[in-house]
Motif scaffolding. Structure first.
Motif, PDB file in Angstrom:
ATOM      1  N   ALA A  85       0.986  -1.225  -0.107  1.00  0.00           N
ATOM      2  CA  ALA A  85      -0.027  -0.005  -0.004  1.00  0.00           C
ATOM      3  C   ALA A  85       0.883   1.252   0.040  1.00  0.00           C
ATOM      4  CB  ALA A  85      -1.000   0.108   1.260  1.00  0.00           C
ATOM      5  N   ILE A  86       1.981   1.106   0.756  1.00  0.00           N
ATOM      6  CA  ILE A  86       2.635   2.358   1.023  1.00  0.00           C
ATOM      7  C   ILE A  86       3.568   2.809  -0.352  1.00  0.00           C
ATOM      8  CG2 ILE A  86       4.920   3.416   2.101  1.00  0.00           C
ATOM      9  CD1 ILE A  86       3.962   2.061   4.568  1.00  0.00           C
ATOM     10  N   THR A  87       4.209   1.668  -0.831  1.00  0.00           N
ATOM     11  CA  THR A  87       4.971   2.138  -1.957  1.00  0.00           C
ATOM     12  C   THR A  87       4.281   2.230  -3.339  1.00  0.00           C
ATOM     13  OG1 THR A  87       5.067  -0.477  -2.710  1.00  0.00           O
ATOM     14  CG2 THR A  87       6.703   0.330  -1.393  1.00  0.00           C
ATOM     15  N   GLY A  88       3.110   1.506  -3.472  1.00  0.00           N
ATOM     16  CA  GLY A  88       2.068   1.879  -4.433  1.00  0.00           C
ATOM     17  C   GLY A  88       1.654   3.380  -4.514  1.00  0.00           C
ATOM     18  N   TYR A  89       1.118   3.825  -3.007  1.00  0.00           N
ATOM     19  CA  TYR A  89       0.654   5.148  -3.064  1.00  0.00           C
ATOM     20  C   TYR A  89       1.886   6.035  -3.530  1.00  0.00           C
ATOM     21  CZ  TYR A  89      -1.495   8.992  -0.723  1.00  0.00           C
ATOM     22  OH  TYR A  89      -2.357  10.303  -0.392  1.00  0.00           O
ATOM     23  N   VAL A  90       3.048   5.603  -3.046  1.00  0.00           N
ATOM     24  CA  VAL A  90       4.283   6.728  -3.328  1.00  0.00           C
ATOM     25  C   VAL A  90       4.275   7.057  -4.537  1.00  0.00           C
ATOM     26  CG1 VAL A  90       6.741   6.834  -2.950  1.00  0.00           C
ATOM     27  CG2 VAL A  90       5.411   6.426  -0.886  1.00  0.00           C
ATOM     28  N   VAL A  91       4.547   5.830  -5.281  1.00  0.00           N
ATOM     29  CA  VAL A  91       4.686   5.748  -6.883  1.00  0.00           C
ATOM     30  C   VAL A  91       3.467   6.545  -7.523  1.00  0.00           C
ATOM     31  CG1 VAL A  91       4.711   4.370  -8.844  1.00  0.00           C
ATOM     32  CG2 VAL A  91       5.883   3.778  -6.886  1.00  0.00           C
ATOM     33  N   ALA A  92       2.403   6.328  -6.968  1.00  0.00           N
ATOM     34  CA  ALA A  92       1.200   6.671  -7.905  1.00  0.00           C
ATOM     35  C   ALA A  92       0.985   8.126  -7.524  1.00  0.00           C
ATOM     36  CB  ALA A  92       0.061   5.982  -7.401  1.00  0.00           C
ATOM     37  N   THR A  93       1.482   8.766  -6.535  1.00  0.00           N
ATOM     38  CA  THR A  93       1.394  10.123  -6.064  1.00  0.00           C
ATOM     39  C   THR A  93       2.499  10.997  -6.658  1.00  0.00           C
ATOM     40  OG1 THR A  93       2.371   9.669  -3.920  1.00  0.00           O
ATOM     41  CG2 THR A  93      -0.148   9.813  -3.929  1.00  0.00           C
ATOM     42  N   PHE A 300      10.704  -3.654  -3.184  1.00  0.00           N
ATOM     43  CA  PHE A 300      11.782  -2.816  -3.269  1.00  0.00           C
ATOM     44  C   PHE A 300      11.798  -2.205  -4.540  1.00  0.00           C
ATOM     45  CE2 PHE A 300      16.362  -2.624  -4.703  1.00  0.00           C
ATOM     46  CZ  PHE A 300      16.671  -2.227  -3.443  1.00  0.00           C
ATOM     47  N   ILE A 301      11.471  -2.763  -5.665  1.00  0.00           N
ATOM     48  CA  ILE A 301      11.444  -1.915  -6.994  1.00  0.00           C
ATOM     49  C   ILE A 301      10.608  -0.687  -6.815  1.00  0.00           C
ATOM     50  CG2 ILE A 301      10.923  -2.041  -9.430  1.00  0.00           C
ATOM     51  CD1 ILE A 301      11.610  -5.146  -9.296  1.00  0.00           C
ATOM     52  N   PHE A 302       9.173  -0.981  -6.439  1.00  0.00           N
ATOM     53  CA  PHE A 302       8.358  -0.072  -6.338  1.00  0.00           C
ATOM     54  C   PHE A 302       8.729   1.347  -5.476  1.00  0.00           C
ATOM     55  CE2 PHE A 302       5.160  -1.379  -8.807  1.00  0.00           C
ATOM     56  CZ  PHE A 302       3.937  -0.848  -8.756  1.00  0.00           C
ATOM     57  N   LEU A 303       9.570   0.826  -4.439  1.00  0.00           N
ATOM     58  CA  LEU A 303       9.818   1.961  -3.452  1.00  0.00           C
ATOM     59  C   LEU A 303      11.089   2.845  -3.913  1.00  0.00           C
ATOM     60  CD1 LEU A 303       9.729   2.816  -0.306  1.00  0.00           C
ATOM     61  CD2 LEU A 303      11.683   1.321   0.102  1.00  0.00           C
ATOM     62  N   MET A 304      11.988   2.212  -4.837  1.00  0.00           N
ATOM     63  CA  MET A 304      13.079   2.858  -5.374  1.00  0.00           C
ATOM     64  C   MET A 304      12.403   3.708  -6.624  1.00  0.00           C
ATOM     65  SD  MET A 304      15.568   2.441  -3.314  1.00  0.00           S
ATOM     66  CE  MET A 304      15.786   1.492  -2.164  1.00  0.00           C
ATOM     67  N   VAL A 305      11.532   3.153  -7.366  1.00  0.00           N
ATOM     68  CA  VAL A 305      10.805   3.867  -8.350  1.00  0.00           C
ATOM     69  C   VAL A 305      10.010   5.075  -7.773  1.00  0.00           C
ATOM     70  CG1 VAL A 305       9.316   3.803 -10.062  1.00  0.00           C
ATOM     71  CG2 VAL A 305      10.720   1.998  -9.977  1.00  0.00           C
ATOM     72  N   GLY A 306       9.577   4.944  -6.805  1.00  0.00           N
ATOM     73  CA  GLY A 306       8.884   6.214  -6.042  1.00  0.00           C
ATOM     74  C   GLY A 306       9.782   7.160  -5.776  1.00  0.00           C
ATOM     75  N   LEU A 307      11.054   6.691  -5.041  1.00  0.00           N
ATOM     76  CA  LEU A 307      12.110   7.718  -4.575  1.00  0.00           C
ATOM     77  C   LEU A 307      12.659   8.574  -6.004  1.00  0.00           C
ATOM     78  CD1 LEU A 307      14.120   8.771  -2.522  1.00  0.00           C
ATOM     79  CD2 LEU A 307      15.265   6.955  -2.930  1.00  0.00           C
ATOM     80  N   LEU A 308      12.937   7.856  -6.951  1.00  0.00           N
ATOM     81  CA  LEU A 308      13.229   8.488  -8.167  1.00  0.00           C
ATOM     82  C   LEU A 308      12.191   9.243  -8.776  1.00  0.00           C
ATOM     83  CD1 LEU A 308      15.629   8.338 -10.387  1.00  0.00           C
ATOM     84  CD2 LEU A 308      14.462   6.316 -11.649  1.00  0.00           C
ATOM     85  N   LEU A 309      10.977   8.977  -8.815  1.00  0.00           N
ATOM     86  CA  LEU A 309       9.839   9.852  -9.308  1.00  0.00           C
ATOM     87  C   LEU A 309       9.775  10.965  -8.762  1.00  0.00           C
ATOM     88  CD1 LEU A 309       7.445   7.008 -10.827  1.00  0.00           C
ATOM     89  CD2 LEU A 309       9.168   8.546 -12.188  1.00  0.00           C
ATOM     90  N   HIS A 310       9.687  10.929  -7.389  1.00  0.00           N
ATOM     91  CA  HIS A 310       9.498  12.101  -6.772  1.00  0.00           C
ATOM     92  C   HIS A 310      10.618  13.118  -6.863  1.00  0.00           C
ATOM     93  CE1 HIS A 310       5.928  11.660  -4.491  1.00  0.00           C
ATOM     94  NE2 HIS A 310       5.882  10.283  -4.435  1.00  0.00           N
TER      95      HIS A 310
END
Length: 476
Positions: A85-93, A300-310
């Motif tokens: 839920a957290i990583t998906g939310y981070v990526v999507a926002t 892991f991938i979603f978390l890192m992608v989220g960090l990159l996209l933000h």
């Protein structure tokens, strides 16, 4: 001129629900009135399983001990699901994904069309990964709810976002049972001795499985469309008291020198570069499917992608802080489900047999080659309501299901697909898997279950019919 004239209601305002919309509306009314909070649901399920154990003659102290020891066995999985839920939310926002979701949200041009669109997108994404469907579906619903040109029922759209978990996920690439059977390194010896390794070509890639998937998805989209409320029966996100506003951190700037690194791209880029090295090694040794089918790697991938996209740490952490409250239900309820699973599978009765063994023997003992798919389908659906874990439940079922398939000379790969198709059905009315989605939407299980139950009325007989009618064409 008299002011006594009152405008007649517009046709849409006076329109009453009909057909499937009426059915869903009645079920929703009942669920809103009678369906308990998800925590009450899990507590009642726990008590029922305890009473069932007592009825088998189990020692009360063994029951209490199993409750306590089983409580913490899903902690790693609980953390994984919270991070879904957290990583998906981070990526999507993040900025880029917000624009993509906004484009997807702009496609439907009617209230019912929007609900059907959410159902289609969710089930398509669940074929790739069930966790992706939950997060993408929930955020797509929020984006549609922000539109001012169409009025969409937030509950119906939320239920549509859940169809990936309630209809198609187990027939796709993230099928726990199929992946387990295809991976010799993960396959328990007790199962391997019966079936050996069963490749994906004999499970999810069977043409019969693909046909079944397409039919189930088509029917689910149709039911979602015609069961969605219209006119004055619609309840929007605002009506439900849900905040669907976007997270915007683009205007933030460092207020002091010490915050410079928080807003700089350098640190995120270095961290993501290191992560890319790990992902490269995983892809090189395990391949794409072997990598993303591991939930730790997925998160892991979603978390890192989220960090990159933000693009900066401040924006990333702001999004994380907004995502964390969506995990409250997961964190507090999953341990109770772990105890239920332990009570079903680890506490022997006076005859030395557990409840799961009693259930499985009851259904497997009445099976023959003609009705085997339906019997196992019904059994899997029932047990799935009590043990809502595709992979863990397959470990419980596999020895009996596969041995019976072997004894009856039935196709073992199709037996797995029977399990997969039926296993998803109880998800429609079980709050367990709803929790991450409910957190994203800001709704309760009772808000969705009326629409989900309408889906179940059609899905259950359809799945059982397809399992029966397609079975003869699958030969060992």
């Amino acid at each position: 001129m008299s002011n006594a004239y009152v405008r007649a209601p517009a046709p849409e305002e006076s329109k009453q629900p009909a057909g499937l919309a009426r059915l869903a509306y009645r079920f929703t009314e009942l669920s809103e009135k009678w369906f308990p909070d998800a925590f009450v649901f899990v507590a009642l399920a726990l008590i029922v399983v305890v009473l069932a154990n007592l009825a088998t003659g189990a020692n009360p102290m063994d029951i209490a001990h199993s409750f306590g020891t089983g409580f913490w066995t899903l902690i790693p999985f609980t953390m994984q699901m919270a991070l879904v839920a957290i990583t998906g939310y981070v990526v999507a926002t993040s900025g880029p994904c917000t624009k993509l979701i906004a484009r997807l949200a702009s496609v439907p041009q009617s209230s019912r069309g929007a609900v059907a669109w959410v159902a289609a997108i969710t089930m398509a994404s669940s074929y790739l990964n069930w966790a992706l469907s939950l997060v993408l579906g929930g955020l797509l619903v929020r984006a549609i709810a922000r539109r001012t040109d169409i009025k969409v029922d937030y509950r119906a759209a939320g239920a549509a976002a859940y169809l990936g978990l309630g209809a198609t996920w187990a027939l796709g690439l993230s099928s726990s049972a199929a992946m387990l059977q295809a991976n010799p390194a993960s396959l328990p010896k007790a199962i391997s001795d019966i079936s050996g390794v069963i490749p994906l070509s004999q499970t999810i890639f069977l043409w019969q499985s693909i046909v079944m998937l397409l039919i189930i998805a088509a029917v689910a989209v149709t039911v979602a469309y015609y069961s969605a409320p219209e006119g004055n029966q619609i309840k929007t996100a605002e009506d439900m008291g849900c905040d669907v506003s976007e997270t915007d951190t683009s205007a933030q700037k460092p207020a002091r020198p010490g915050e410079w690194l928080e807003f700089n791209f350098i640190l995120p880029a270095l961290v993501v570069l290191l992560a890319a090295g790990y992902v490269y090694v995983e892809l090189s040794t395990k391949g794409v499917m072997g990598t993303i089918s591991n939930l730790n790697n997925y998160n892991f991938i979603f978390l890192m992608v989220g960090l990159l996209l933000h693009g900066n740490i401040r924006s990333f952490l702001t999004s994380v802080s907004k995502a964390v409250p969506t995990t409250a239900g997961v964190i507090i309820q999953f341990p109770f489900y772990a105890s239920i699973a332990a009570l079903l599978t680890q506490v022997p009765g006076s005859d030395g047999v557990t409840i799961s063994h009693h259930i499985s023997h009851l259904f497997v003992s009445i099976a023959n080659i003609e009705i085997f798919p339906v019997v196992i389908g019904v059994y899997s659906a029932i047990l799935g309501f009590l043990v809502p874990s595709g992979g863990g439940k397959w470990i419980i079922e596999a020895p009996y299901v596969l041995q019976t398939a072997k004894d009856l000379n039935a196709h073992m790969g199709w037996a797995i697909e029977v399990y997969n198709a039926a296993e998803a059905l109880p998800n429609l009315i079980n709050p367990f898997w709803m929790l991450p989605l409910l957190g994203v939407l800001g709704l309760r299980a009772r808000d969705l279950v009326g629409f989900c139950f309408t889906q179940l009325i059609f899905a259950f007989p359809l799945v059982m019919f397809l399992l029966w009618v397609l079975a003869p064409s699958v030969t060992p």
